[in-house]
Scaffold this motif. Structure first.
Motif, PDB file in Angstrom:
ATOM      1  N   PHE A   1      12.918  -5.132 -78.977  1.00  0.00           N
ATOM      2  CA  PHE A   1      11.924  -5.571 -79.987  1.00  0.00           C
ATOM      3  C   PHE A   1      13.245  -6.671 -80.744  1.00  0.00           C
ATOM      4  CE2 PHE A   1      10.929  -5.988 -84.920  1.00  0.00           C
ATOM      5  CZ  PHE A   1       9.560  -6.228 -84.715  1.00  0.00           C
TER       6      PHE A   1
ATOM      7  N   HIS B   1       6.112 -12.763 -84.587  1.00  0.00           N
ATOM      8  CA  HIS B   1       6.341 -12.531 -82.865  1.00  0.00           C
ATOM      9  C   HIS B   1       5.873 -10.736 -83.218  1.00  0.00           C
ATOM     10  CE1 HIS B   1       8.909 -11.750 -79.499  1.00  0.00           C
ATOM     11  NE2 HIS B   1       8.995 -10.901 -80.736  1.00  0.00           N
TER      12      HIS B   1
ATOM     13  N   GLU C   1       3.984  -8.218 -81.414  1.00  0.00           N
ATOM     14  CA  GLU C   1       4.692  -7.043 -80.231  1.00  0.00           C
ATOM     15  C   GLU C   1       4.156  -6.185 -80.443  1.00  0.00           C
ATOM     16  OE1 GLU C   1       7.492  -6.695 -77.907  1.00  0.00           O
ATOM     17  OE2 GLU C   1       6.351  -8.746 -78.082  1.00  0.00           O
TER      18      GLU C   1
ATOM     19  N   ARG D   1       1.152  -5.572 -78.717  1.00  0.00           N
ATOM     20  CA  ARG D   1       1.185  -5.856 -77.764  1.00  0.00           C
ATOM     21  C   ARG D   1       2.001  -4.123 -76.936  1.00  0.00           C
ATOM     22  NH1 ARG D   1       5.317  -5.914 -73.740  1.00  0.00           N
ATOM     23  NH2 ARG D   1       7.216  -5.852 -75.751  1.00  0.00           N
ATOM     24  N   ASN D   2       2.979  -3.405 -78.018  1.00  0.00           N
ATOM     25  CA  ASN D   2       3.925  -2.737 -77.634  1.00  0.00           C
ATOM     26  C   ASN D   2       3.384  -1.325 -78.131  1.00  0.00           C
ATOM     27  OD1 ASN D   2       6.138  -1.179 -76.943  1.00  0.00           O
ATOM     28  ND2 ASN D   2       7.840  -2.617 -76.985  1.00  0.00           N
TER      29      ASN D   2
END
Length: 210
Positions: free
Chosen positions: A80, A105, A109, A112-113
């Protein structure tokens, strides 16, 4: 004259290379299982089967299931931060643009994560499944991101007072992580709002800051 290959360019011995590959496979499968079912349901037997390694190999590398969890927290936090640093370090017209892209960003993330979001929630008491792996640094994503941003601000806005840079980094990270944990319908405007708030703390212009 015989050419000598620098030590850093020599390939790893087969045993070292296999161990590195095995470790990465186990962590990749641990991430997948944790993302699908939650860390509570991740078992060494399942990891061994999915990563195609023996259970003794996993125990030898990580110690136990908790060791896998600790390694996974460290791995995902590092990934990350590396991604965030790359975005902040890319060429942009202005400080404001770079910060806005960095926030965007981080939010992407977070979507997404799911493991990063789980770490954030564990650090705030949302779940106790990952708490044992956060003892050395109770809030690794927050503290590491704040440290990274503080250093970046010192390089990018050297004219701002140090205390303002520290406060601005804290504000930017807290606002960003709060939106990662509690996303809303107006999240498209969040990167710009966080960037403007950070500029205000620093005492520099908003969209025209450079």
């Amino acid at each position: 004259m015989v050419a000598v290959t620098p030590v850093s360019e020599r390939p790893d011995p087969p045993r070292v290379a296999w161990r590195r590959q095995m470790r990465e496979r186990v962590l990749r499968e641990a991430w997948t299982l944790a993302a699908q079912n939650g860390w509570d349901r991740v078992r060494i037997a399942d990891l061994a089967e999915r990563a195609e390694v023996s259970r003794p190999s996993i125990y030898k590398e990580f110690g136990d299931r908790a060791g896998v969890g600790q390694a996974l927290v460290e791995r995902e936090t590092e990934h990350f931060l590396l991604g965030l640093a790359a975005v902040l370090g890319a060429d942009r017209r202005s400080f404001y643009d770079a910060l806005r892209e960095g926030v965007a960003h981080a939010l992407a993330e977070g979507r997404r994560n799911p493991f990063i979001r789980a770490v954030l929630m564990a650090a705030r008491g949302g779940t106790d499944a990952l708490l044992p792996f956060l003892t050395s640094r109770p809030d690794p994503v927050f503290s590491s991101a704040r440290d990274l941003l503080t250093v970046w601000l010192a390089e990018t806005v050297p004219g701002a007072a140090q205390q303002r840079r520290v406060e601005a980094a804290d504000v930017a990270v807290r606002l960003t992580l709060s939106h990662m944990l509690l996303p809303g319908p107006g999240d498209a405007d969040v990167p710009a709002r966080v960037a403007r708030a950070t500029c205000a703390v620093l005492g520099v212009p908003g969209a025209s800051a450079g």
